[in-house]
Design an enzyme around this catalytic site. Structure first.
Site, PDB file in Angstrom:
ATOM      1  N   GLU A  38      -8.090  -1.815   0.379  1.00 54.98           N
ATOM      2  CA  GLU A  38      -7.379  -2.021  -0.883  1.00 54.98           C
ATOM      3  C   GLU A  38      -6.102  -2.821  -0.667  1.00 54.98           C
ATOM      4  OE1 GLU A  38      -6.208   1.508  -3.046  1.00 54.98           O
ATOM      5  OE2 GLU A  38      -5.557   0.311  -4.757  1.00 54.98           O
ATOM      6  N   GLU A  59       7.428   1.060  -1.185  1.00 53.10           N
ATOM      7  CA  GLU A  59       8.313   1.906  -0.371  1.00 53.10           C
ATOM      8  C   GLU A  59       7.485   2.633   0.695  1.00 53.10           C
ATOM      9  OE1 GLU A  59       8.452   1.657  -3.703  1.00 53.10           O
ATOM     10  OE2 GLU A  59      10.332   0.537  -3.720  1.00 53.10           O
ATOM     11  N   GLN A  81     -11.621   4.102  -9.060  1.00 51.35           N
ATOM     12  CA  GLN A  81     -11.076   4.842  -7.922  1.00 51.35           C
ATOM     13  C   GLN A  81     -10.269   6.038  -8.416  1.00 51.35           C
ATOM     14  OE1 GLN A  81      -7.855   2.739  -6.175  1.00 51.35           O
ATOM     15  NE2 GLN A  81      -7.934   3.765  -4.202  1.00 51.35           N
ATOM     16  N   SER A 137      -7.923   2.306 -13.163  1.00 50.48           N
ATOM     17  CA  SER A 137      -8.359   1.026 -13.711  1.00 50.48           C
ATOM     18  C   SER A 137      -9.874   1.009 -13.814  1.00 50.48           C
ATOM     19  CB  SER A 137      -7.909  -0.122 -12.806  1.00 50.48           C
ATOM     20  OG  SER A 137      -6.512  -0.077 -12.656  1.00 50.48           O
ATOM     21  N   SER A 147       2.918   2.760  -3.084  1.00 50.87           N
ATOM     22  CA  SER A 147       4.057   1.943  -3.513  1.00 50.87           C
ATOM     23  C   SER A 147       4.611   1.167  -2.320  1.00 50.87           C
ATOM     24  CB  SER A 147       5.146   2.835  -4.087  1.00 50.87           C
ATOM     25  OG  SER A 147       5.699   3.614  -3.045  1.00 50.87           O
TER      26      SER A 147
END
Lengths: 396, 390
Positions: free
Chosen positions: A244, A379, A126, A161, A377
């Site tokens: 995801e 947050e 990705q 990744s 994230s």
């Protein structure tokens, strides 16, 4: 027995009979930490076997290599988790690329890309984040410029990744500087053996590789690989992120160590570890910490169950949007409590002969930050929850 | 998993829940609650005896709606509905922070159901008819175990005699009768139905923080109980067995009350953050405000999911009910405490005043947090359960 109960029975039986032999080498804790060719080969072989047995792509249309069922994938995932077989390496393909292509792709794209993806013949990665576009994903600058029937891509993607094994990348590019959100376009980009693509490993805080940065220099991509319309990249990316973040069921998941098993591991670890000369499990505070985690594990499971019971959910996205925050923080806290249980032995890393549980807990703790930061994230997730579910003012 | 995926929450349960929510919105809105319990701070906290602040007419309507009959088995004239329905109703009671003896009566009902005697059946029939009941026994010395009680009993051929004093009895001045746990000389625990005006029984009201309930210490000075009122004999500790069997339901009902009130706290605090402006911005814009509200939501959702799961387990998978109910009570106690703390803090100065409704819920939550054991109390028991399972 209903069709679904029969399928569950089938999964159980098949998994019991076909569990692969443990490899002679160490397997990392999760697919996005896979580093070596022998790990890749072992995991791809397992995944292909699962696909051939009908445990992957169950709910995908037959013409794209799927099983053509409905409601089977969740069962297969649960049973793979229960059986504690190896995880599926092509996680980005199954959980993100496949549903994105199915939702937004052309007929040719679906026929070309989904079957080898499901069969683990082609691994996916990705390309969303960039050095200056992390939480602020819409700031992506990697450019795609039209050149006849092709696009020329230049730019720099990070935290990628599986790029070192990948055939393809799902990629967000900038096709216009006039609009932030509407200037993005989504592509499928060839990665392996492609002129102008450089994959370089990034070293994580664990000392491991497993993710990468990918550089694009005048990479030529045919227009046939564009997903959805020019300028629609943000919308397509939101579909990818929905999957995801675990808010929707993809083409396959499961395997690895279940959260229940991790709680049992903590109890076992606490019984073996000593604290003030006694088993740590006799310490009331250690017991409290483990019980707290057990409650969170059960709470998460029951939350997934409740998600599908409409009259007991007040807002359709309220529970789905919590999935990524709760699971990533739970994994992090399980590892943190394991270190507390180990006490000074938490100083011993993978490879030290005296390390409890082969040093997996310090490694798991360090790796856990990958999940609280990645995929937006936590947050950012809390902003989304506050704004979309509770209607609070936007923090931007 | 033997449990139904939908927690057994079908159309019948949904109808009950939605009707309860509407009834309480119409007959027990926040303005009325405020007028009822928080009109005068001196009256509430400085009177020699705290006034009984509840609307008995609403209670009578609730009885007519069949809410006291809900959990009573059909054999005793009740509706025999599932625990998931009882939990859904308790959640609505919590959402309204309703001052009423319903939660206490539902808890007493759970105990009576498990006793299964003719005496218990007689009591349940009274409950269906609208008699409020309260379970008196545990709470002394910080114990909520099934055999916990500070009352002594002597059983004989013509009944039983109760002696002693028991703390923390809920809705004591609203109850028509008590289901009393008492211990005999051999250590066995029985259950006895005692009318609240029985000779020798004295109700000593506490001054409680929570404005939405009454609570008392109840004293028994050689209170005589006829044989027909022995709900469960102390011989063989039959009473303790009934309480042990009812424990998952008791914990689930209190957890549901906490969840309903916590959801009110979440929505009320979010609403304030949607309308209150500081620094020329709605305060919900600031992540120092937004993120704690989201954290409250995550904790409330965990508690709610576990509470429904516990209720469903009681209905369909009793062997896993106790662990789930303890998890539900732990999660709900902590979620209630956290939602309470953030509801005051994020309302700012106004949240610290008597005129803001937030304190009414905070006080109810703090009460329920500790009733039948808080988070750490439950987790100590859960650790034993997962040790056995591991």
């Amino acid at each position: 027995m209903t069709e679904h109960e029969e399928f569950r029975e089938y999964c159980r039986r098949w998994l019991a009979e076909n569990r692969p032999a443990a490899p002679s080498f160490r397997l990392p804790l999760s697919p996005i930490e896979v580093m070596t060719e022998e790990q890749r080969r072992y995991l791809c072989a397992w995944e292909k076997k699962c696909y051939e047995a009908g445990l992957i792509g169950c709910d995908y249309p037959k013409e794209y290599g799927g099983g053509g069922h409905a409601g089977f994938q969740q069962i297969a995932g649960q049973e793979m988790g229960r059986a504690q077989v190896p995880y599926l390496i092509n996680v980005i393909g199954l959980s993100m690329a496949a549903p994105t292509i199915l939702n937004h792709g052309t007929e040719e794209q679906k026929r070309r890309f989904i079957p080898p993806l499901l069969a683990a013949d082609e691994i996916w990665c990705q390309g969303f984040s960039e050095p200056n576009a992390g939480s602020d994903l819409a700031n992506a600058q990697a450019s795609a410029v039209r050149d006849g029937d092709n696009w020329i891509i230049n730019g720099h993607k990070v935290w990628t990744s599986l790029a070192h094994f990948a055939s393809w990348m799902i990629m967000v590019t900038r096709t216009s500087n006039e609009h932030k959100y509407n200037g993005l376009t989504y592509f499928i980009v060839p990665i392996a053996n492609t002129k102008g693509v450089t994959v370089r490993p990034l070293i994580k805080i664990t000392g491991e590789t497993g993710f990468n940065e990918v550089l694009f220099e005048d990479v030529v991509v045919p227009d046939a690989y564009r997903v959805d319309e020019i300028g629609k990249g943000w919308t397509v990316a939101m579909t990818t992120l929905l999957y995801e973040r675990g808010a929707a069921e993809g083409a396959g998941s499961g395997g690895g160590i279940s959260l229940d098993e991790r709680i049992a591991q903590l109890v076992s670890l606490a019984k073996r570890s000593r604290r003030d000369g006694k088993p740590a499990w006799e310490d009331a505070i250690i017991r409290d910490r483990v019980a707290q985690l057990a409650i969170r594990v059960e709470g998460m499971r029951q939350g997934h169950r409740r998600m599908r019971v409409e009259p007991l959910t007040d807002h359709p996205m309220r529970l789905p949007l919590q999935a990524k925050v709760t699971v990533s923080e739970l994994m992090q806290d399980i590892a943190a409590v394991a270190l507390e249980i180990e006490g000074p032995a938490a100083s011993l890393y993978v490879g030290d002969p005296g390390a409890p549980d082969n040093g997996q807990w310090p490694l798991a703790y360090l790796n856990s930050y990958g999940f609280t930061i990645a995929a937006g994230s936590n947050e950012i997730q809390r902003n989304i929850l506050g704004e979309r579910v509770l209607g609070l003012a936007k923090s931007k | 998993m033997a449990q139904p995926k939908d927690f057994g929450f079908g159309s019948e349960e949904q109808m009950l829940r939605d009707a309860a929510r509407k009834f309480l919105k119409d007959h027990a809105p926040i303005e009325k609650l405020r007028a009822l319990v928080a009109k005068d701070h001196k009256l509430a906290y400085e009177s020699a005896v705290q006034p009984l602040a509840w609307d008995e007419r609403v209670w009578k309507q609730m009885v007519e709606l069949g809410w006291t009959a809900l959990a009573v088995p059909e054999s005793a004239g009740g509706a025999g509905m599932k625990t998931i329905a009882v939990a859904a109703l308790a959640e609505e009671i919590g959402r309204a922070a309703l001052p009423s003896p319903l939660i206490a009566t539902l808890i007493a009902t759970a105990v009576l159901r498990e006793a299964g005697t003719d005496a218990a059946k007689t009591c349940l029939e009274r409950v269906v008819g609208g008699a409020a009941a309260s379970f008196a026994g545990p709470g002394a010395e910080g114990s909520w175990l099934p055999d916990a009680t500070s009352i002594a009993v002597t059983e004989s051929g013509n009944g039983a005699v109760l002696k002693g004093s028991v703390p923390f009895v809920q809705e004591a001045r609203k109850a028509a009768f008590f289901v009393v746990a008492a211990r005999d000389a051999k250590g066995g625990v029985g259950l006895y139905a005692v009318a609240s005006d029985a000779p020798g029984l004295k109700i000593l009201p506490d001054r409680v923080v929570d404005l939405t309930r009454d609570q008392a210490r109840v004293e028994f000075d050689d209170v005589k109980v006829g044989t027909s009122a022995i709900v469960a004999s102390s011989t063989g500790s039959v009473g303790a067995k009934a309480v042990a069997a009812a424990l998952p339901a008791i914990l689930t009902i209190v957890a549901a009350d906490l969840c309903g009130a916590a959801e009110w706290q979440l929505q009320t605090t979010a609403e304030y953050a949607r309308v209150r402006t500081q620094f020329d911005r709605l305060i919900g814009f600031f992540q120092a405000v937004k993120h704690p509200i989201v954290n409250v939501m995550i904790d409330v959702d965990r508690a709610r999911s576990l509470t429904y799961a516990a209720a469903c387990a009681i209905d369909t998978e009793p062997e896993s009910a106790l662990c789930l109910a303890r998890m539900a009570k732990a999660a709900a106690s902590d979620a209630g405490a956290f939602a309470s703390s953030r509801s005051i803090q994020l309302h700012g100065g106004i949240g610290f005043t008597w005129e803001c409704d937030v304190h009414i819920y905070v006080k109810r939550q703090k009460h329920n947090q500790f009733y039948f054991g808080d988070g750490p109390y439950q987790r100590a028991k859960i650790a034993q359960l997962i040790d056995r399972a591991a």
